[in-house]
Design a protein around this motif. Structure first.
Motif, PDB file in Angstrom:
ATOM      1  N   PRO A 100       0.796  -1.222   0.000  1.00 34.92           N
ATOM      2  CA  PRO A 100       0.000   0.000   0.000  1.00 34.92           C
ATOM      3  C   PRO A 100       0.836   1.283   0.000  1.00 34.92           C
ATOM      4  CG  PRO A 100      -0.015  -0.985   2.172  1.00 34.92           C
ATOM      5  CD  PRO A 100       0.680  -1.955   1.253  1.00 34.92           C
ATOM      6  N   TRP A 101       2.101   1.182   0.318  1.00 33.97           N
ATOM      7  CA  TRP A 101       2.971   2.356   0.368  1.00 33.97           C
ATOM      8  C   TRP A 101       3.751   2.562  -0.926  1.00 33.97           C
ATOM      9  CZ3 TRP A 101       2.302   5.642   4.255  1.00 33.97           C
ATOM     10  CH2 TRP A 101       1.646   5.166   5.377  1.00 33.97           C
ATOM     11  N   ASP A 102       3.966   1.503  -1.671  1.00 36.49           N
ATOM     12  CA  ASP A 102       4.723   1.599  -2.922  1.00 36.49           C
ATOM     13  C   ASP A 102       4.420   0.352  -3.747  1.00 36.49           C
ATOM     14  OD1 ASP A 102       6.525   1.769  -5.011  1.00 36.49           O
ATOM     15  OD2 ASP A 102       8.270   2.169  -3.739  1.00 36.49           O
ATOM     16  N   THR A 103       3.598   0.499  -4.764  1.00 34.58           N
ATOM     17  CA  THR A 103       3.186  -0.670  -5.544  1.00 34.58           C
ATOM     18  C   THR A 103       4.310  -1.263  -6.384  1.00 34.58           C
ATOM     19  OG1 THR A 103       2.343   0.745  -7.312  1.00 34.58           O
ATOM     20  CG2 THR A 103       0.769   0.033  -5.624  1.00 34.58           C
ATOM     21  N   ALA A 104       5.445  -0.579  -6.453  1.00 36.31           N
ATOM     22  CA  ALA A 104       6.597  -1.124  -7.175  1.00 36.31           C
ATOM     23  C   ALA A 104       7.418  -2.069  -6.302  1.00 36.31           C
ATOM     24  CB  ALA A 104       7.489   0.013  -7.683  1.00 36.31           C
ATOM     25  N   VAL A 105       7.085  -2.149  -5.019  1.00 35.57           N
ATOM     26  CA  VAL A 105       7.804  -2.991  -4.061  1.00 35.57           C
ATOM     27  C   VAL A 105       6.823  -4.021  -3.505  1.00 35.57           C
ATOM     28  CG1 VAL A 105       9.095  -3.012  -1.894  1.00 35.57           C
ATOM     29  CG2 VAL A 105       9.313  -1.069  -3.448  1.00 35.57           C
ATOM     30  N   THR A 106       7.215  -5.266  -3.478  1.00 37.13           N
ATOM     31  CA  THR A 106       6.330  -6.315  -2.974  1.00 37.13           C
ATOM     32  C   THR A 106       6.100  -6.166  -1.462  1.00 37.13           C
ATOM     33  OG1 THR A 106       6.002  -8.695  -2.738  1.00 37.13           O
ATOM     34  CG2 THR A 106       8.269  -7.931  -2.642  1.00 37.13           C
ATOM     35  N   PRO A 107       4.895  -6.517  -0.989  1.00 37.62           N
ATOM     36  CA  PRO A 107       4.696  -6.594   0.456  1.00 37.62           C
ATOM     37  C   PRO A 107       5.247  -7.905   1.005  1.00 37.62           C
ATOM     38  CG  PRO A 107       2.648  -7.111  -0.632  1.00 37.62           C
ATOM     39  CD  PRO A 107       3.644  -6.739  -1.710  1.00 37.62           C
ATOM     40  N   GLY A 108       5.771  -8.741   0.110  1.00 32.77           N
ATOM     41  CA  GLY A 108       6.376 -10.009   0.515  1.00 32.77           C
ATOM     42  C   GLY A 108       5.449 -11.176   0.304  1.00 32.77           C
ATOM     43  N   GLY A 109       5.873 -12.286   0.782  1.00 36.67           N
ATOM     44  CA  GLY A 109       5.105 -13.513   0.672  1.00 36.67           C
ATOM     45  C   GLY A 109       5.617 -14.489   1.707  1.00 36.67           C
ATOM     46  N   SER A 110       4.909 -15.364   2.121  1.00 36.18           N
ATOM     47  CA  SER A 110       3.566 -15.641   1.656  1.00 36.18           C
ATOM     48  C   SER A 110       2.503 -14.892   2.447  1.00 36.18           C
ATOM     49  CB  SER A 110       3.301 -17.145   1.742  1.00 36.18           C
ATOM     50  OG  SER A 110       3.271 -17.571   3.105  1.00 36.18           O
ATOM     51  N   SER A 111       2.915 -14.169   3.451  1.00 36.24           N
ATOM     52  CA  SER A 111       1.980 -13.367   4.250  1.00 36.24           C
ATOM     53  C   SER A 111       1.974 -11.914   3.802  1.00 36.24           C
ATOM     54  CB  SER A 111       2.342 -13.466   5.740  1.00 36.24           C
ATOM     55  OG  SER A 111       2.280 -14.797   6.180  1.00 36.24           O
ATOM     56  N   GLY A 112       2.261 -11.667   2.533  1.00 30.41           N
ATOM     57  CA  GLY A 112       2.325 -10.309   2.020  1.00 30.41           C
ATOM     58  C   GLY A 112       1.008  -9.562   2.116  1.00 30.41           C
ATOM     59  N   ALA A 113      -0.103 -10.231   1.847  1.00 33.56           N
ATOM     60  CA  ALA A 113      -1.399  -9.565   1.958  1.00 33.56           C
ATOM     61  C   ALA A 113      -1.696  -9.226   3.419  1.00 33.56           C
ATOM     62  CB  ALA A 113      -2.500 -10.437   1.374  1.00 33.56           C
ATOM     63  N   ALA A 114      -1.275 -10.090   4.326  1.00 33.08           N
ATOM     64  CA  ALA A 114      -1.446  -9.808   5.752  1.00 33.08           C
ATOM     65  C   ALA A 114      -0.645  -8.565   6.141  1.00 33.08           C
ATOM     66  CB  ALA A 114      -0.993 -11.016   6.577  1.00 33.08           C
ATOM     67  N   ALA A 115       0.584  -8.479   5.662  1.00 30.07           N
ATOM     68  CA  ALA A 115       1.417  -7.313   5.939  1.00 30.07           C
ATOM     69  C   ALA A 115       0.811  -6.052   5.330  1.00 30.07           C
ATOM     70  CB  ALA A 115       2.826  -7.537   5.392  1.00 30.07           C
ATOM     71  N   ALA A 116       0.296  -6.163   4.101  1.00 32.16           N
ATOM     72  CA  ALA A 116      -0.321  -5.019   3.431  1.00 32.16           C
ATOM     73  C   ALA A 116      -1.553  -4.535   4.189  1.00 32.16           C
ATOM     74  CB  ALA A 116      -0.674  -5.382   1.994  1.00 32.16           C
ATOM     75  N   CYS A 117      -2.322  -5.447   4.745  1.00 28.57           N
ATOM     76  CA  CYS A 117      -3.505  -5.060   5.523  1.00 28.57           C
ATOM     77  C   CYS A 117      -3.118  -4.256   6.761  1.00 28.57           C
ATOM     78  CB  CYS A 117      -4.313  -6.291   5.929  1.00 28.57           C
ATOM     79  SG  CYS A 117      -5.295  -6.976   4.583  1.00 28.57           S
ATOM     80  N   VAL A 118      -2.122  -4.707   7.475  1.00 31.41           N
ATOM     81  CA  VAL A 118      -1.677  -3.978   8.662  1.00 31.41           C
ATOM     82  C   VAL A 118      -1.071  -2.634   8.258  1.00 31.41           C
ATOM     83  CG1 VAL A 118      -0.078  -3.984  10.619  1.00 31.41           C
ATOM     84  CG2 VAL A 118      -1.374  -6.045  10.064  1.00 31.41           C
ATOM     85  N   ALA A 119      -0.244  -2.628   7.217  1.00 26.93           N
ATOM     86  CA  ALA A 119       0.408  -1.396   6.769  1.00 26.93           C
ATOM     87  C   ALA A 119      -0.595  -0.346   6.309  1.00 26.93           C
ATOM     88  CB  ALA A 119       1.400  -1.702   5.646  1.00 26.93           C
ATOM     89  N   SER A 120      -1.732  -0.790   5.782  1.00 27.23           N
ATOM     90  CA  SER A 120      -2.730   0.154   5.296  1.00 27.23           C
ATOM     91  C   SER A 120      -3.803   0.471   6.333  1.00 27.23           C
ATOM     92  CB  SER A 120      -3.387  -0.377   4.023  1.00 27.23           C
ATOM     93  OG  SER A 120      -4.060  -1.590   4.296  1.00 27.23           O
ATOM     94  N   GLY A 121      -3.712  -0.134   7.507  1.00 26.66           N
ATOM     95  CA  GLY A 121      -4.658   0.161   8.580  1.00 26.66           C
ATOM     96  C   GLY A 121      -5.949  -0.631   8.510  1.00 26.66           C
ATOM     97  N   ILE A 122      -6.008  -1.652   7.685  1.00 27.85           N
ATOM     98  CA  ILE A 122      -7.232  -2.450   7.579  1.00 27.85           C
ATOM     99  C   ILE A 122      -7.493  -3.206   8.880  1.00 27.85           C
ATOM    100  CG2 ILE A 122      -8.267  -4.444   6.415  1.00 27.85           C
ATOM    101  CD1 ILE A 122      -7.046  -3.374   3.819  1.00 27.85           C
ATOM    102  N   GLY A 123      -6.478  -3.758   9.469  1.00 32.10           N
ATOM    103  CA  GLY A 123      -6.604  -4.454  10.745  1.00 32.10           C
ATOM    104  C   GLY A 123      -5.394  -4.147  11.606  1.00 32.10           C
ATOM    105  N   ALA A 124      -5.562  -4.287  12.895  1.00 33.04           N
ATOM    106  CA  ALA A 124      -4.458  -3.999  13.813  1.00 33.04           C
ATOM    107  C   ALA A 124      -3.434  -5.129  13.845  1.00 33.04           C
ATOM    108  CB  ALA A 124      -4.997  -3.759  15.218  1.00 33.04           C
TER     109      ALA A 124
END
Length: 158
Positions: A100-124
């Motif tokens: 969510p901070w830079d779409t040119a950089v991966t949030p990682g894997g395999s928990s990348g979506a989990a990291a992206a959710c926390v980074a974007s404030g979706i969940g604590a």
């Protein structure tokens, strides 16, 4: 990401109406996400595989049961690469999970979506899990000498 908004809002309203119990855990009322590679009653455990899109478990995996019994409010299921086995989070079933901070950089894997959710404030808090050599010690994953500009496990470089 599979949203569980109606279920989460209903649970939160019930919790609000009852008030905070004297013995509430530290997770009571905290919005969390759970990865799609663990069983959660009533929801598919796809693990990023199109053939698994209708596969549901018989009940909750221990991590889900523990979150629920602690009073956490599960608000969404997060994406994972196929079989949860890649350094970036994308699959043919749910697509690419973006940083969510830079779409040119991966949030990682395999928990990348989990990291992206926390980074974007979706969940604590987000449930994440690992396989292989980084499954025990997450910090080792942020010091990979072959790719210093990014991290393969959803953590920012220290």
């Amino acid at each position: 990401m599979t949203h569980l908004i109606d279920e989460a809002v209903d649970l939160a309203a019930t919790m609000d109406a009852k008030g905070i119990p004297d013995d509430a855990s530290a997770l009571y009322g905290v919005p969390v996400t759970v990865k799609v590679n663990v069983d959660m009653a009533g929801y598919p455990n796809t693990n990023g595989i199109p053939a698994f899109k209708e596969m549901t478990g018989d009940g909750d995996a221990p991590v889900v049961a523990n979150l629920k019994s602690s009073g956490a409010v599960i608000i969404a299921r997060t994406n994972t690469p196929e079989f949860s086995l890649r350094w970036s989070t994308s699959n043919p079933l749910h697509g690419v999970s973006l940083n969510p901070w830079d779409t040119a950089v991966t949030p990682g894997g395999s928990s990348g979506a989990a990291a992206a959710c926390v980074a974007s404030g979706i969940g604590a808090i987000a449930h994440g899990n690992d396989l292989g050599p980084y499954a025990i010690l997450r910090i080792a994953a942020v010091s990979q000498p072959f790719a210093p500009q990014w991290c393969a496990c959803g953590l920012a470089r220290l």
